[in-house]
Design a protein around this motif. Sequence first.
Motif, mmCIF file in Angstrom:
data_model
loop_
_atom_site.group_PDB
_atom_site.id
_atom_site.type_symbol
_atom_site.label_atom_id
_atom_site.label_comp_id
_atom_site.label_asym_id
_atom_site.label_seq_id
_atom_site.Cartn_x
_atom_site.Cartn_y
_atom_site.Cartn_z
ATOM 1 N N LEU A 179 0.905 -1.308 -0.004
ATOM 2 C CA LEU A 179 0.277 -0.247 0.178
ATOM 3 C C LEU A 179 1.191 1.257 0.076
ATOM 4 N N ALA A 180 1.200 1.515 0.892
ATOM 5 C CA ALA A 180 2.601 2.506 0.675
ATOM 6 C C ALA A 180 3.781 2.697 -0.317
ATOM 7 N N SER A 181 3.403 1.960 -1.099
ATOM 8 C CA SER A 181 4.412 1.684 -2.196
ATOM 9 C C SER A 181 3.885 1.674 -3.610
ATOM 10 N N ARG A 182 2.494 2.186 -3.014
ATOM 11 C CA ARG A 182 1.663 2.250 -4.506
ATOM 12 C C ARG A 182 0.994 4.131 -3.901
ATOM 13 N N LEU A 183 1.060 4.774 -3.227
ATOM 14 C CA LEU A 183 1.301 6.024 -3.037
ATOM 15 C C LEU A 183 1.420 7.422 -3.742
ATOM 16 N N PRO A 184 2.660 6.796 -4.297
ATOM 17 C CA PRO A 184 3.409 7.667 -5.134
ATOM 18 C C PRO A 184 2.100 7.889 -6.750
ATOM 19 N N GLY A 185 1.932 6.766 -6.630
ATOM 20 C CA GLY A 185 0.787 6.899 -8.539
ATOM 21 C C GLY A 185 -0.547 7.129 -7.978
ATOM 22 N N ILE A 186 -0.561 7.694 -6.448
ATOM 23 C CA ILE A 186 -2.046 8.531 -6.075
ATOM 24 C C ILE A 186 -1.570 10.399 -6.225
ATOM 25 N N LEU A 187 -0.874 10.482 -6.292
ATOM 26 C CA LEU A 187 -0.045 11.940 -5.981
ATOM 27 C C LEU A 187 -0.252 12.566 -7.316
ATOM 28 N N PRO A 188 0.017 14.329 -7.033
ATOM 29 C CA PRO A 188 -0.052 14.834 -8.844
ATOM 30 C C PRO A 188 0.803 14.075 -9.014
ATOM 31 N N PRO A 189 1.304 14.825 -10.880
ATOM 32 C CA PRO A 189 2.491 14.813 -11.398
ATOM 33 C C PRO A 189 3.466 15.240 -10.906
ATOM 34 N N MET A 190 4.603 15.517 -10.926
ATOM 35 C CA MET A 190 5.433 16.131 -10.474
ATOM 36 C C MET A 190 5.386 17.492 -11.287
ATOM 37 N N SER A 191 6.029 18.720 -11.015
ATOM 38 C CA SER A 191 6.083 19.864 -11.943
ATOM 39 C C SER A 191 7.090 19.629 -11.930
ATOM 40 N N HIS A 192 7.783 20.332 -13.246
ATOM 41 C CA HIS A 192 9.166 21.036 -13.740
ATOM 42 C C HIS A 192 10.337 21.034 -12.509
ATOM 43 N N ALA A 193 9.860 22.422 -11.948
ATOM 44 C CA ALA A 193 10.159 22.959 -11.758
ATOM 45 C C ALA A 193 10.509 21.902 -10.074
ATOM 46 N N GLU A 194 9.053 21.287 -9.562
ATOM 47 C CA GLU A 194 9.826 19.445 -7.973
ATOM 48 C C GLU A 194 10.972 18.907 -8.836
ATOM 49 N N ALA A 195 10.624 18.338 -9.678
ATOM 50 C CA ALA A 195 11.245 17.353 -11.051
ATOM 51 C C ALA A 195 12.729 17.981 -10.740
ATOM 52 N N MET A 196 13.684 19.522 -10.932
ATOM 53 C CA MET A 196 14.791 19.781 -10.896
ATOM 54 C C MET A 196 14.914 19.497 -9.201
ATOM 55 N N GLU A 197 14.181 19.796 -8.513
ATOM 56 C CA GLU A 197 14.762 19.863 -7.524
ATOM 57 C C GLU A 197 15.503 18.304 -6.809
ATOM 58 N N VAL A 198 14.985 17.193 -7.251
ATOM 59 C CA VAL A 198 14.578 16.096 -7.073
ATOM 60 C C VAL A 198 16.086 15.710 -7.253
ATOM 61 N N ALA A 199 16.038 16.326 -8.584
ATOM 62 C CA ALA A 199 17.170 15.714 -10.004
ATOM 63 C C ALA A 199 18.469 16.248 -9.324
ATOM 64 N N ALA A 200 18.567 17.165 -8.546
ATOM 65 C CA ALA A 200 19.827 17.824 -7.704
ATOM 66 C C ALA A 200 19.865 17.567 -6.869
ATOM 67 N N ILE A 201 19.106 16.672 -5.929
ATOM 68 C CA ILE A 201 19.373 16.351 -4.742
ATOM 69 C C ILE A 201 20.026 15.318 -4.943
ATOM 70 N N ALA A 202 19.957 14.824 -5.736
ATOM 71 C CA ALA A 202 19.484 12.781 -7.017
ATOM 72 C C ALA A 202 21.564 13.158 -7.205
ATOM 73 N N SER A 203 21.552 13.720 -7.767
ATOM 74 C CA SER A 203 23.154 14.628 -8.805
ATOM 75 C C SER A 203 24.202 14.618 -7.730
ATOM 76 N N VAL A 204 24.338 15.049 -5.888
ATOM 77 C CA VAL A 204 25.543 14.948 -5.268
ATOM 78 C C VAL A 204 25.219 13.976 -4.419
ATOM 79 N N THR A 205 23.841 12.950 -4.577
ATOM 80 C CA THR A 205 24.667 11.563 -4.116
ATOM 81 C C THR A 205 25.858 10.679 -5.181
ATOM 82 N N ARG A 206 25.713 9.768 -4.239
ATOM 83 C CA ARG A 206 26.638 8.488 -4.582
ATOM 84 C C ARG A 206 25.922 7.666 -6.350
ATOM 85 N N GLY A 207 24.756 7.739 -5.410
ATOM 86 C CA GLY A 207 24.028 6.641 -6.730
ATOM 87 C C GLY A 207 23.503 7.768 -8.019
#
Length: 279
Positions: free
Chosen positions: A1-29
Amino acid sequence: LASRLPGILPPMSHAEAMEVAAIASVTRGRFDPANWLTRPFRAPHHTASAIALVGGGSHPRPGEISLAHNGVLFLDELPEFNRHVLEVLREPMESGHIVISRAQRQETFPACFQLVAAMNPCPCGYGGDDSGRCHCSGDRVSRYRGRISGPLLDRIDLHVQVNRPKTFLVQHQGPTPEASEAVRQRVVAARQIQLARCGRINARLETAELKTHCELSTGDRKLLASASKKHVLSPRACYRILRVARTLADLDEAESIGTQHLAEAISYRKITSRPANLA
């Protein structure tokens, strides 16, 4: 159930997607372009350290709560997490960011996540089950629940008890389950109502704004006051009830909070004598 939650959340805006990408870019992964516009879902193991969860190190890097920014952070087996680790969550749950201070530098990482947590009803997992298999003493259950502090529980809006199904069917029988996309459309519509009303979602309403946007009738104010006294609710809990009630009204496309919306919001805050699963 928890893993299904992102599927009912509103789609990300490009500004939100850029924030997520920027955070991930400074991690090892690093950031995976295949995840562009996909809301994060992070589920760290209960053995995770405070640094792994909130970030840190000699050269501060974001932790799981920042990697869950604009998405979902799922903590399974909540009482098994180190209590100190859980207590660190309290500030970012309120502010939406985490400040990492070291001797020579200070870093601020965004951490606006939706927390979902799950726990067993007792150490053996059968507390409250009709089978009677639970033999945990009251003291043992109290110690188990005591691993989670009251202030942290106070910041969790919905407390939902999930009972064991009476039967398990390999093939589903009965009404066809509703698709996530259909639920998402209602969520998006409710969020648009919120943004049109005050320019922000209900979860981010300031305390002063609740008087304007979460106004109650005289009878409903008495209902909330009675529930607050009966269940010993803190002011923070009451404010969170108002935000949830306003959201329930928005899902019904109602102009104002009705008694049914308030009563449902209150029901999610009741801490029963039996430990509940939390969300």
